[in-house]
Design an enzyme around this catalytic site. Structure first.
Site, PDB file in Angstrom:
ATOM      1  CB  SER A 224      -0.863  -0.019   1.267  1.00 13.20           C
ATOM      2  OG  SER A 224      -1.454   1.239   1.489  1.00 13.20           O
TER       3      SER A 224
ATOM      4  CE1 TYR B 212      -3.706  -1.939   5.404  1.00  5.77           C
ATOM      5  CE2 TYR B 212      -3.233   0.327   4.742  1.00  5.77           C
ATOM      6  CZ  TYR B 212      -3.549  -0.984   4.416  1.00  5.77           C
ATOM      7  OH  TYR B 212      -3.687  -1.329   3.090  1.00  5.77           O
TER       8      TYR B 212
ATOM      9  CE  LYS C  48      -1.591  -4.397   3.527  1.00  5.15           C
ATOM     10  NZ  LYS C  48      -1.910  -5.652   2.820  1.00  5.15           N
TER      11      LYS C  48
HETATM   12  N1  LIG Z   1      -8.847  -0.584  -1.122  1.00  3.99           N
HETATM   13  C1  LIG Z   1      -7.746   0.174  -1.204  1.00  3.99           C
HETATM   14  O1  LIG Z   1      -7.834   1.361  -1.586  1.00  3.99           O
HETATM   15  C2  LIG Z   1      -6.378  -0.399  -0.896  1.00  3.99           C
HETATM   16  C3  LIG Z   1      -5.255   0.449  -1.005  1.00  3.99           C
HETATM   17  C4  LIG Z   1      -3.997  -0.081  -0.730  1.00  3.99           C
HETATM   18  C5  LIG Z   1      -3.861  -1.422  -0.384  1.00  3.99           C
HETATM   19  N2  LIG Z   1      -4.958  -2.218  -0.264  1.00  3.99           N
HETATM   20  C6  LIG Z   1      -4.775  -3.621   0.108  1.00  3.99           C
HETATM   21  O2  LIG Z   1      -5.488  -4.428  -0.803  1.00  3.99           O
HETATM   22  C7  LIG Z   1      -5.932  -5.607  -0.167  1.00  3.99           C
HETATM   23  C8  LIG Z   1      -7.411  -5.836  -0.428  1.00  3.99           C
HETATM   24  O3  LIG Z   1      -8.159  -4.711  -0.026  1.00  3.99           O
HETATM   25  P1  LIG Z   1      -9.716  -4.612  -0.352  1.00  3.99           P
HETATM   26  O4  LIG Z   1     -10.013  -3.164  -0.491  1.00  3.99           O
HETATM   27  O5  LIG Z   1     -10.087  -5.531  -1.449  1.00  3.99           O
HETATM   28  O6  LIG Z   1     -10.336  -5.122   1.040  1.00  3.99           O
HETATM   29  P2  LIG Z   1     -11.492  -6.181   1.312  1.00  3.99           P
HETATM   30  O7  LIG Z   1     -11.765  -6.104   2.768  1.00  3.99           O
HETATM   31  O8  LIG Z   1     -12.628  -5.995   0.359  1.00  3.99           O
HETATM   32  O9  LIG Z   1     -10.801  -7.565   0.955  1.00  3.99           O
HETATM   33  C9  LIG Z   1     -10.031  -8.314   1.850  1.00  3.99           C
HETATM   34  C10 LIG Z   1     -10.399  -9.765   1.644  1.00  3.99           C
HETATM   35  O10 LIG Z   1      -9.561 -10.576   2.454  1.00  3.99           O
HETATM   36  C11 LIG Z   1     -10.366 -11.466   3.211  1.00  3.99           C
HETATM   37  N3  LIG Z   1      -9.618 -11.722   4.452  1.00  3.99           N
HETATM   38  C12 LIG Z   1      -9.316 -10.850   5.430  1.00  3.99           C
HETATM   39  N4  LIG Z   1      -8.593 -11.454   6.401  1.00  3.99           N
HETATM   40  C13 LIG Z   1      -8.407 -12.739   5.984  1.00  3.99           C
HETATM   41  C14 LIG Z   1      -7.721 -13.866   6.530  1.00  3.99           C
HETATM   42  N5  LIG Z   1      -7.084 -13.809   7.705  1.00  3.99           N
HETATM   43  N6  LIG Z   1      -7.738 -15.033   5.834  1.00  3.99           N
HETATM   44  C15 LIG Z   1      -8.395 -15.127   4.649  1.00  3.99           C
HETATM   45  N7  LIG Z   1      -9.049 -14.091   4.087  1.00  3.99           N
HETATM   46  C16 LIG Z   1      -9.064 -12.923   4.748  1.00  3.99           C
HETATM   47  C17 LIG Z   1     -11.679 -10.746   3.413  1.00  3.99           C
HETATM   48  O11 LIG Z   1     -12.762 -11.615   3.683  1.00  3.99           O
HETATM   49  C18 LIG Z   1     -11.831 -10.065   2.069  1.00  3.99           C
HETATM   50  O12 LIG Z   1     -12.450 -10.912   1.107  1.00  3.99           O
HETATM   51  C19 LIG Z   1      -5.543  -5.475   1.300  1.00  3.99           C
HETATM   52  O13 LIG Z   1      -4.326  -6.176   1.481  1.00  3.99           O
HETATM   53  C20 LIG Z   1      -5.329  -3.990   1.466  1.00  3.99           C
HETATM   54  O14 LIG Z   1      -4.411  -3.715   2.497  1.00  3.99           O
HETATM   55  C21 LIG Z   1      -6.218  -1.730  -0.510  1.00  3.99           C
END
Ligand SMILES: NC(=O)c1ccc[n+]([C@@H]2O[C@H](COP(=O)([O-])OP(=O)(O)OC[C@H]3O[C@@H](n4cnc5c(N)ncnc54)[C@H](O)[C@@H]3O)[C@@H](O)[C@H]2O)c1
Length: 346
Positions: free
Chosen positions: A116, A140, A144
């Protein structure tokens, strides 16, 4: 051979799964469905469980020929990470270590890690390159950065091929059913206000930026997904073995500009009730965080293709494009004045 996508039932993960399948890759998903939804990935091989479950991982990797892992699963709420840092270290760091132990034992050669822009913290630069100092400002972001370090240390020890993809502000959806249902990002937060008949909130208009509001780099989730396909295939083909890359558009857009695009798309551009309300700055909000997106373009030819309006339009379709009160509707109280409280499609 298949790619294991952890968190593949989530917002970004489901887009990655979709893009990888469209590119002809076989995919298996591991997701505990804590924030994900199996309905996002019909017909996909889904194992319900946690990346922290060592026994499950061993059985999963023994039962399938996995050529690489795309590790998307994580907790991602900044404020929650400040309140409950141990949850974040357990899920995002201990969970990763458990996953990597299983990956190592099974001899899986490639690993893509969802990192991230939060690893950079509050960078005081015009464009953030991958060489910009990483100084995360919340747990957070720390998890990462620690995650990246753990993967790198393992790669040095075992030759694991890896890529860290540092996403900037992800928005939009490829199809309505894949939309972001969280409320932690700017676009859904503004939608939530508007469908409730309330004005959008802008935190601080006295930042050292052209219009005083924060400037960010918004990137369409379909572009984020296509970056994963390019990177996964490059790791498999041996075109890259160690990569840390920003995933952004390389263009800054201010919060006020995004709010105005949202108002135009939702038909509230001329509605006085939908004028943004400026609230005090949020502690720790950096004024400007914009990616240099050159590295992945130069290394793999990837670039983002969708602009902010496409992000907003697709995200609004994901909310079901509810009708909102028009300009005349209740300048004092748009909801009571007949605009109606639209219900977002989940
Ligand atoms: N959305 C953003 O703008 C953004 C920006 C930078 C980084 N990220 C990173 O992208 C990734 C996904 O983000 P997102 O927005 O899709 O979030 P999200 O919450 O929609 O997706 C996360 C998924 O991981 C699953 N999950 C969580 N903990 C788990 C575990 N211990 N075991 C198995 N599954 C698990 C959840 O059920 C979910 O389906 C994350 O790693 C987040 O840090 C997101």
């Amino acid at each position: 051979m298949a790619w294991l996508v952890t968190g593949g039932a989530g917002y970004i993960g489901a887009h990655v799964v979709d893009a990888m399948r469209q590119a002809g890759e076989d995919v298996v998903v591991l997701d505990d469905l804590s924030t994900g939804d199996a309905a996002r990935i019909p017909g996909v091989d889904l194992v319900v469980g946690s990346v922290g479950d060592a026994g499950l991982l061993t059985r999963l990797l023994a039962g399938r020929a996995v050529e690489g892992v795309v590790h998307v699963a994580a907790k991602k709420q900044v404020e929650e990470s400040v309140r409950d840092p141990l949850l974040y270290y357990r899920e995002n760091v201990a969970g990763l270590v458990t996953l990597l132990e299983a990956v190592t034992a099974a001899g899986v050669p490639s690993f893509v890690f969802s990192s991230s822009a939060a690893v950079y913290g509050a960078p005081d630069v015009d464009l953030v390159t991958e060489a910009t100092d990483c100084r995360p400002v919340n747990p957070y972001g720390e998890t990462k950065l620690v995650g990246e370090r753990v993967v790198e240390a393992l790669a040095r020890a075992t030759g694991l091929r890896y890529a860290h993809l540092r996403y900037f502000n992800v928005a939009g959806c490829a199809r309505p059913e894949l939309a972001d249902r969280g409320r932690s990002n700017l676009v859904p937060m503004v939608f939530e206000q508007l469908v409730a008949g309330r004005p959008p909130r802008v935190f601080g208009d006295d930042h050292p930026t052209p219009d005083g509001t924060c400037v960010r780099d918004f990137v369409h989730v379909a572009d984020v997904a296509s970056a994963h396909v390019a990177v996964a295939q490059a790791l498999r083909d041996g075109r890259t073995a160690a990569l840390t890359a920003n995933i952004g558009r390389g263009e800054g857009v201010s919060v006020r500009e995004v709010v105005e695009i949202i108002r135009a798309v939702t038909g509230t551009a001329d509605a006085p009730w939908a004028e943004p309300v400026v609230e005090p700055r949020r502690a720790g909000d950096p004024p400007r965080v914009v990616a240099s997106a050159d590295l992945l373009r130069d290394r793999l030819g990837w670039r983002a293709r969708h602009d902010v309006e496409e992000m907003v339009r697709s995200a609004w379709a994901g909310w079901g494009s509810p009708a909102l009160p028009g300009p005349a509707a209740g300048e004092s109280d748009p909801v009571r004045a007949g605009g109606g409280r639209a219900t977002p499609v989940p």
